[in-house]
Motif scaffolding. Structure first.
Motif, PDB file in Angstrom:
ATOM      1  N   GLU A 193       0.652  -1.562   0.003  1.00  0.00           N
ATOM      2  CA  GLU A 193       0.513  -0.191  -0.283  1.00  0.00           C
ATOM      3  C   GLU A 193       0.901   1.546  -0.147  1.00  0.00           C
ATOM      4  OE1 GLU A 193      -3.174   1.179  -0.816  1.00  0.00           O
ATOM      5  OE2 GLU A 193      -3.311  -0.911   0.304  1.00  0.00           O
ATOM      6  N   ALA A 194       2.574   1.131   0.564  1.00  0.00           N
ATOM      7  CA  ALA A 194       2.776   2.242   0.672  1.00  0.00           C
ATOM      8  C   ALA A 194       3.506   2.817  -0.586  1.00  0.00           C
ATOM      9  CB  ALA A 194       4.025   2.389   1.900  1.00  0.00           C
ATOM     10  N   ARG A 195       3.718   1.724  -1.247  1.00  0.00           N
ATOM     11  CA  ARG A 195       5.006   1.449  -2.566  1.00  0.00           C
ATOM     12  C   ARG A 195       3.422   2.280  -3.220  1.00  0.00           C
ATOM     13  NH1 ARG A 195       9.593  -2.891  -1.715  1.00  0.00           N
ATOM     14  NH2 ARG A 195      10.408  -1.797   0.186  1.00  0.00           N
ATOM     15  N   ALA A 229       3.521  -0.377 -11.349  1.00  0.00           N
ATOM     16  CA  ALA A 229       3.335  -0.707  -9.825  1.00  0.00           C
ATOM     17  C   ALA A 229       3.273  -2.514 -10.244  1.00  0.00           C
ATOM     18  CB  ALA A 229       1.570  -1.180 -10.140  1.00  0.00           C
ATOM     19  N   VAL A 230       3.039  -2.790 -11.049  1.00  0.00           N
ATOM     20  CA  VAL A 230       3.483  -4.153 -10.664  1.00  0.00           C
ATOM     21  C   VAL A 230       4.920  -4.516 -10.526  1.00  0.00           C
ATOM     22  CG1 VAL A 230       4.037  -6.333 -12.565  1.00  0.00           C
ATOM     23  CG2 VAL A 230       1.655  -5.046 -12.770  1.00  0.00           C
ATOM     24  N   ALA A 231       6.337  -3.680 -11.285  1.00  0.00           N
ATOM     25  CA  ALA A 231       7.747  -3.905 -10.745  1.00  0.00           C
ATOM     26  C   ALA A 231       7.878  -3.446  -9.658  1.00  0.00           C
ATOM     27  CB  ALA A 231       8.341  -2.892 -12.084  1.00  0.00           C
ATOM     28  N   VAL A 232       7.261  -2.479  -9.058  1.00  0.00           N
ATOM     29  CA  VAL A 232       7.068  -1.793  -7.140  1.00  0.00           C
ATOM     30  C   VAL A 232       6.546  -3.290  -6.476  1.00  0.00           C
ATOM     31  CG1 VAL A 232       5.948  -0.457  -5.501  1.00  0.00           C
ATOM     32  CG2 VAL A 232       7.332   0.202  -6.550  1.00  0.00           C
ATOM     33  N   LEU A 233       6.020  -4.111  -6.794  1.00  0.00           N
ATOM     34  CA  LEU A 233       5.151  -5.571  -6.066  1.00  0.00           C
ATOM     35  C   LEU A 233       6.463  -6.170  -5.838  1.00  0.00           C
ATOM     36  CD1 LEU A 233       1.778  -4.741  -6.439  1.00  0.00           C
ATOM     37  CD2 LEU A 233       2.440  -4.989  -4.956  1.00  0.00           C
ATOM     38  N   LEU A 234       6.663  -6.647  -7.661  1.00  0.00           N
ATOM     39  CA  LEU A 234       8.096  -7.640  -7.539  1.00  0.00           C
ATOM     40  C   LEU A 234       9.628  -7.463  -6.649  1.00  0.00           C
ATOM     41  CD1 LEU A 234       7.589  -8.535 -11.236  1.00  0.00           C
ATOM     42  CD2 LEU A 234       6.091  -9.776  -9.159  1.00  0.00           C
ATOM     43  N   GLY A 267      -0.739   6.267  -7.418  1.00  0.00           N
ATOM     44  CA  GLY A 267      -2.377   6.012  -7.087  1.00  0.00           C
ATOM     45  C   GLY A 267      -3.114   4.426  -7.363  1.00  0.00           C
ATOM     46  N   PHE A 268      -2.453   3.921  -7.243  1.00  0.00           N
ATOM     47  CA  PHE A 268      -3.086   2.728  -6.946  1.00  0.00           C
ATOM     48  C   PHE A 268      -3.444   1.943  -5.383  1.00  0.00           C
ATOM     49  CE2 PHE A 268      -0.974   1.441 -11.183  1.00  0.00           C
ATOM     50  CZ  PHE A 268      -1.979   2.218 -12.006  1.00  0.00           C
ATOM     51  N   GLY A 269      -4.178   1.434  -5.423  1.00  0.00           N
ATOM     52  CA  GLY A 269      -4.332  -0.093  -4.066  1.00  0.00           C
ATOM     53  C   GLY A 269      -4.023  -0.533  -4.303  1.00  0.00           C
TER      54      GLY A 269
END
Length: 158
Positions: A25-27, A106-111, A32-34
């Motif tokens: 969530e923080a990243r 966003a996908v890169a942040v999550l990975l 602009g995504f949750g």
């Protein structure tokens, strides 16, 4: 056997899930995504779903919370709705260009977050963890389906 409830798999998985959610969530917020948006964004991008009903099934959440999330996502400029040409009661949902442009980040942040929290795990341990969690989720889904009350037919608007 007196098992400490705080050491059970259910409790530990719950703690891990909340930790992942807080980190993600923080990243994702600067983009602009949750974290709750991700299943919807991925399903829309991959073409796996395009209606509220299909998105709710894909994300494994009930229709009312999905409707609320989609309303917020539309307000925030992440999705657009258009009338379904084959069903006048339904809408087709698509990603906006802005959401589509930010989704790879966003996908890169999550990975990257997953890699960081799995620091110190071997590749084999990661594969095993994913396999075990996938089987656990399948068991939970099976039990939930077996214990669910029979569905009553309702005409739901997409």
């Amino acid at each position: 056997m007196n098992l400490d409830v705080l050491s059970t798999p259910g409790h530990l998985i719950s703690l891990a899930a909340r930790g992942f959610a807080r980190l993600s969530e923080a990243r994702l917020k600067p983009l602009g995504f949750g974290v709750g948006h991700l299943p919807v964004l991925v399903a829309l991008q991959d073409g796996r779903a395009s209606t509220q009903r299909d998105l709710a099934r894909f994300a494994k959440i009930e229709q009312p919370p999905m409707a609320q999330m989609l309303a917020r996502m539309e307000r925030d400029g992440l999705i657009e709705r258009a009338p379904d040409p084959t069903d006048r009661r339904s809408s087709r949902i698509t990603l906006t260009e802005a959401a589509e442009a930010r989704l790879p980040d966003a996908v890169a942040v999550l990975l990257r977050g997953n890699q960081e929290v799995l620091s110190g795990f071997t590749d084999g341990e990661v594969v095993l963890l994913v396999d075990l969690l996938t089987r656990l989720i399948a068991n939970l889904d099976r039990l939930a389906a077996a214990e669910a009350p029979p569905a009553t037919p309702v005409h739901e608007k997409d």
